[in-house]
Structure formats: C-alpha cells, structure tokens
Design a protein around this motif. Structure first.
Motif, PDB file in Angstrom:
ATOM      1  N   PRO A 195      10.848  63.320 -11.007  1.00 30.39           N
ATOM      2  CA  PRO A 195      10.278  64.451 -11.762  1.00 30.39           C
ATOM      3  C   PRO A 195      11.253  65.038 -12.769  1.00 30.39           C
ATOM      4  O   PRO A 195      10.861  65.434 -13.866  1.00 30.39           O
ATOM      5  CB  PRO A 195       9.926  65.458 -10.668  1.00 30.39           C
ATOM      6  CG  PRO A 195       9.750  64.645  -9.434  1.00 30.39           C
ATOM      7  CD  PRO A 195      10.738  63.532  -9.542  1.00 30.39           C
ATOM      8  N   GLY A 196      12.540  65.104 -12.402  1.00 32.32           N
ATOM      9  CA  GLY A 196      13.538  65.604 -13.341  1.00 32.32           C
ATOM     10  C   GLY A 196      13.714  64.697 -14.540  1.00 32.32           C
ATOM     11  O   GLY A 196      13.905  65.175 -15.665  1.00 32.32           O
ATOM     12  N   ILE A 197      13.634  63.383 -14.323  1.00 32.28           N
ATOM     13  CA  ILE A 197      13.739  62.445 -15.441  1.00 32.28           C
ATOM     14  C   ILE A 197      12.569  62.623 -16.399  1.00 32.28           C
ATOM     15  O   ILE A 197      12.733  62.601 -17.625  1.00 32.28           O
ATOM     16  CB  ILE A 197      13.808  60.998 -14.915  1.00 32.28           C
ATOM     17  CG1 ILE A 197      15.082  60.779 -14.101  1.00 32.28           C
ATOM     18  CG2 ILE A 197      13.747  59.993 -16.067  1.00 32.28           C
ATOM     19  CD1 ILE A 197      15.173  59.411 -13.448  1.00 32.28           C
ATOM     20  N   ILE A 198      11.381  62.811 -15.835  1.00 30.32           N
ATOM     21  CA  ILE A 198      10.191  63.001 -16.680  1.00 30.32           C
ATOM     22  C   ILE A 198      10.297  64.295 -17.469  1.00 30.32           C
ATOM     23  O   ILE A 198      10.016  64.335 -18.672  1.00 30.32           O
ATOM     24  CB  ILE A 198       8.918  62.972 -15.818  1.00 30.32           C
ATOM     25  CG1 ILE A 198       8.726  61.581 -15.198  1.00 30.32           C
ATOM     26  CG2 ILE A 198       7.690  63.356 -16.639  1.00 30.32           C
ATOM     27  CD1 ILE A 198       7.562  61.486 -14.255  1.00 30.32           C
ATOM     28  N   VAL A 199      10.720  65.373 -16.812  1.00 33.02           N
ATOM     29  CA  VAL A 199      10.876  66.653 -17.510  1.00 33.02           C
ATOM     30  C   VAL A 199      11.938  66.546 -18.595  1.00 33.02           C
ATOM     31  O   VAL A 199      11.757  67.036 -19.722  1.00 33.02           O
ATOM     32  CB  VAL A 199      11.232  67.772 -16.504  1.00 33.02           C
ATOM     33  CG1 VAL A 199      11.615  69.051 -17.235  1.00 33.02           C
ATOM     34  CG2 VAL A 199      10.060  68.038 -15.579  1.00 33.02           C
ATOM     35  N   THR A 200      13.048  65.884 -18.287  1.00 31.80           N
ATOM     36  CA  THR A 200      14.105  65.698 -19.281  1.00 31.80           C
ATOM     37  C   THR A 200      13.597  64.898 -20.476  1.00 31.80           C
ATOM     38  O   THR A 200      13.896  65.238 -21.631  1.00 31.80           O
ATOM     39  CB  THR A 200      15.302  64.981 -18.641  1.00 31.80           C
ATOM     40  OG1 THR A 200      15.787  65.748 -17.539  1.00 31.80           O
ATOM     41  CG2 THR A 200      16.425  64.796 -19.649  1.00 31.80           C
ATOM     42  N   SER A 201      12.822  63.853 -20.218  1.00 30.75           N
ATOM     43  CA  SER A 201      12.260  63.051 -21.309  1.00 30.75           C
ATOM     44  C   SER A 201      11.305  63.871 -22.164  1.00 30.75           C
ATOM     45  O   SER A 201      11.290  63.738 -23.398  1.00 30.75           O
ATOM     46  CB  SER A 201      11.531  61.832 -20.734  1.00 30.75           C
ATOM     47  OG  SER A 201      12.387  61.040 -19.951  1.00 30.75           O
ATOM     48  N   MET A 202      10.530  64.732 -21.530  1.00 31.99           N
ATOM     49  CA  MET A 202       9.584  65.560 -22.273  1.00 31.99           C
ATOM     50  C   MET A 202      10.301  66.527 -23.203  1.00 31.99           C
ATOM     51  O   MET A 202       9.936  66.669 -24.373  1.00 31.99           O
ATOM     52  CB  MET A 202       8.679  66.310 -21.297  1.00 31.99           C
ATOM     53  CG  MET A 202       7.744  65.408 -20.507  1.00 31.99           C
ATOM     54  SD  MET A 202       6.999  66.219 -19.075  1.00 31.99           S
ATOM     55  CE  MET A 202       6.061  67.516 -19.856  1.00 31.99           C
ATOM     56  N   PHE A 203      11.337  67.166 -22.701  1.00 31.27           N
ATOM     57  CA  PHE A 203      12.073  68.108 -23.542  1.00 31.27           C
ATOM     58  C   PHE A 203      12.857  67.379 -24.633  1.00 31.27           C
ATOM     59  O   PHE A 203      12.986  67.888 -25.751  1.00 31.27           O
ATOM     60  CB  PHE A 203      13.001  68.962 -22.692  1.00 31.27           C
ATOM     61  CG  PHE A 203      12.320  70.110 -22.015  1.00 31.27           C
ATOM     62  CD1 PHE A 203      11.959  71.235 -22.726  1.00 31.27           C
ATOM     63  CD2 PHE A 203      12.022  70.060 -20.663  1.00 31.27           C
ATOM     64  CE1 PHE A 203      11.325  72.308 -22.119  1.00 31.27           C
ATOM     65  CE2 PHE A 203      11.386  71.119 -20.032  1.00 31.27           C
ATOM     66  CZ  PHE A 203      11.040  72.240 -20.762  1.00 31.27           C
ATOM     67  N   ALA A 204      13.382  66.199 -24.324  1.00 35.95           N
ATOM     68  CA  ALA A 204      14.065  65.410 -25.352  1.00 35.95           C
ATOM     69  C   ALA A 204      13.084  65.009 -26.446  1.00 35.95           C
ATOM     70  O   ALA A 204      13.428  64.997 -27.639  1.00 35.95           O
ATOM     71  CB  ALA A 204      14.711  64.175 -24.723  1.00 35.95           C
ATOM     72  N   PHE A 205      11.855  64.676 -26.054  1.00 30.86           N
ATOM     73  CA  PHE A 205      10.821  64.340 -27.040  1.00 30.86           C
ATOM     74  C   PHE A 205      10.541  65.527 -27.951  1.00 30.86           C
ATOM     75  O   PHE A 205      10.450  65.374 -29.177  1.00 30.86           O
ATOM     76  CB  PHE A 205       9.544  63.914 -26.311  1.00 30.86           C
ATOM     77  CG  PHE A 205       8.396  63.591 -27.238  1.00 30.86           C
ATOM     78  CD1 PHE A 205       8.218  62.307 -27.716  1.00 30.86           C
ATOM     79  CD2 PHE A 205       7.493  64.577 -27.631  1.00 30.86           C
ATOM     80  CE1 PHE A 205       7.159  62.004 -28.565  1.00 30.86           C
ATOM     81  CE2 PHE A 205       6.445  64.290 -28.484  1.00 30.86           C
ATOM     82  CZ  PHE A 205       6.278  62.999 -28.955  1.00 30.86           C
ATOM     83  N   VAL A 206      10.419  66.711 -27.363  1.00 34.50           N
ATOM     84  CA  VAL A 206      10.134  67.908 -28.161  1.00 34.50           C
ATOM     85  C   VAL A 206      11.300  68.212 -29.101  1.00 34.50           C
ATOM     86  O   VAL A 206      11.096  68.580 -30.266  1.00 34.50           O
ATOM     87  CB  VAL A 206       9.830  69.099 -27.241  1.00 34.50           C
ATOM     88  CG1 VAL A 206       9.716  70.387 -28.046  1.00 34.50           C
ATOM     89  CG2 VAL A 206       8.546  68.845 -26.465  1.00 34.50           C
ATOM     90  N   PHE A 207      12.535  68.069 -28.612  1.00 36.06           N
ATOM     91  CA  PHE A 207      13.699  68.292 -29.461  1.00 36.06           C
ATOM     92  C   PHE A 207      13.656  67.382 -30.674  1.00 36.06           C
ATOM     93  O   PHE A 207      13.882  67.818 -31.809  1.00 36.06           O
ATOM     94  CB  PHE A 207      14.982  68.028 -28.662  1.00 36.06           C
ATOM     95  CG  PHE A 207      15.508  69.243 -27.949  1.00 36.06           C
ATOM     96  CD1 PHE A 207      14.657  70.120 -27.302  1.00 36.06           C
ATOM     97  CD2 PHE A 207      16.869  69.505 -27.897  1.00 36.06           C
ATOM     98  CE1 PHE A 207      15.134  71.235 -26.635  1.00 36.06           C
ATOM     99  CE2 PHE A 207      17.365  70.619 -27.243  1.00 36.06           C
ATOM    100  CZ  PHE A 207      16.496  71.484 -26.610  1.00 36.06           C
TER     101      PHE A 207
END
Length: 277
Positions: A195-207
């Motif tokens: 779940p942390g990897i998915i959340v990190t990927s989502m925020f990296a995408f938004v950045f």
C-alpha cells in the motif's frame, strides 16, 4: 443547558465544515462552471448564475483544433515514465536508509529534504545546459530524468517511513534461514508495504503531472505537456479564460481517477505509518 451547548457546538462544527468546503471546493466548481458557460458571460456583473451550459471550450481544446489532446498524451507519458523510473531507485534507497547502519544517514535524509524543498526554478539553467549538451533537448526522456529531482526525494522519505513500520523480527527470522538482504526486501518487506508503494507512486505521478517548470524549458512543440499548453492561452491579445478553465478541468481528471480507483490503498497507506526523520 447542556443540550443547548451541544446543539450550538454541533451547529458551529457544521458551519465551520461548510465554510472550509466552500473555500476548497468553491474554486473548483467555479472553474468547471467557467469551462461550460458561454465566454461572454464569464465576468458579467452581477454574476450570471443561470446559464445554458455548452462544451465549446472542451471541443476547442480536444477536437477543433484540438491543440491540447496530444499534450494530454505527452503529460501521461512523462508522468508514468517518471514513476516507472522513480521506483527502482527510491525503494532500494529507502530500504537501505531504514535497515542498514549507514554513516551520515541523517545528512543524507536532510540532503533529500533540501532537494525536495528547493524551488524547481533553481535547477532550470543547469539542467537546460546539461540536457542540451548531451543532445536530449525536447525529448520525453529529458523531462522524465529531470523530474527525478522532485520525485525521488519525496518517495525516499515516504517509503522509509513505511519500511520503518515493518517489524525487524520478520527479516531477522528470514536472515537466520539464510536469506540475503535483497531476497528479504523483495519477498518479505515490499509485499507488506505494498500500500505504501502504491501511495508513493500516486504522489510521484501527481508531482510529475503538475510540474510545469521543467517541461517549460526542456520540451519541444511535439513533446509539450498539458500545463505548458495551458500557458499558451495567456496571450498579449487577451486571456481566454474558458479555454484555460477547460484545460485545467482536463488536467484534474487523471489524478482524480487514480485516487478514486486506488482510494482504499490511500487509506491503508497513509495510516500505515507517519513520516519520520
């Protein structure tokens, strides 16, 4: 008396909630209305609340002439590419900073934090000179590569906090059985912090999706992203607010879809641990 106080505090809570909702949601609703209302009614005084909506602005940016349609695709390519390049570097780095006794670990984390807090404009000239010298000017890869300046520091900080929450005893038990550190990381730790990897990927995408500074100087006409295309509507002859609003609404859709699809991972990921130094 206590009932009156309870009713008053409840009403006050609801009023505060509605005020905050109006502050944060109001501009979004206003931009959506600006995108679908006739251009001549955009800034009439008093404001024209009742109007016949149309999709002319969206038709202009996506179909005829459709300037922003390829820019939407370019933004997806750059943002997805930035995430795919980010994870192989940030996840092992976060694991090493969480599990290994490294000399100067605190200084490394502060360096990452400094990169994250530095304004992107500070990197524009050095990156432009470097990318031009190596012949990558105007390519997707140049923007994907440079965006790691923002995505990797944030991802390392966030992923380290998730990995810190995994009990070390699980890894020690696997190490007793003869497992190497990379096997432990891949087969034990990372599945737990998925779940942390998915959340990190989502925020990296938004950045990467919202960044306009790096594509502004590194992209070409064929690789320009959607934020760059939106800036094109600020012309010396005037500002076409309905097209800007339509492009802004279009830019909000992919991140919203991602967060709606993976909302359960957001809740699990953000409650898994908290950011620690």
């Amino acid at each position: 008396m206590s009932r009156r106080r309870t009713s008053f505090s409840t009403a006050l809570t609801y009023a505060a909630g509605l005020l905050f909702l109006a502050i944060f949601v109001g501009p979004i609703l206003w931009f959506i209305a600006l995108a679908v209302r006739p251009a001549e009614t955009a800034f009439t005084m008093p404001p024209q609340i009742i109007f016949e909506p149309n999709l002319d602005a969206f038709r202009h940016i996506l179909v005829d002439p459709g300037t922003n349609a390829p820019q939407l695709v370019n933004s997806l390519i750059v943002a997805i590419g930035a995430v795919l390049l980010n994870l192989p570097f940030s996840v092992p780095a976060a694991y090493a900073l969480s599990r290994f006794k490294l000399r100067g670990k605190k200084n490394i984390m502060l360096w990452y934090l400094g990169l994250l807090m530095a304004p992107p404009v500070a990197f524009l000239i050095p990156y432009f000179i470097l990318i031009t010298r190596i012949g990558l000017q105007g390519s997707y890869f140049s923007m994907i590569l440079v965006l790691q300046t923002l995505t990797i520091p944030f991802s390392v900080w966030l992923m380290k906090s998730f990995i810190d929450e995994v009990p070390v005893e699980l890894e020690e038990a696997a190490r007793v059985d003869g497992a190497r550190w990379y096997t432990i990381m891949l087969r034990i730790t990372l599945p737990i912090v998925r779940p942390g990897i998915i959340v990190t990927s989502m925020f990296a995408f938004v950045f990467a999706w919202n960044n306009a500074a790096f594509p502004l100087v590194l992209s070409s006409r064929s690789t320009a992203t959607l934020p760059i295309g939106t800036l094109g509507y600020f012309a010396t002859s005037g500002v076409t607010w309905n097209y800007i609003a339509a492009a802004a609404v279009l830019a909000m859709i992919p991140p919203m879809i991602i967060f709606l699809v993976f909302d359960r991972y957001v809740v699990r990921g953000l409650t898994f641990g908290s950011v620690k130094g």
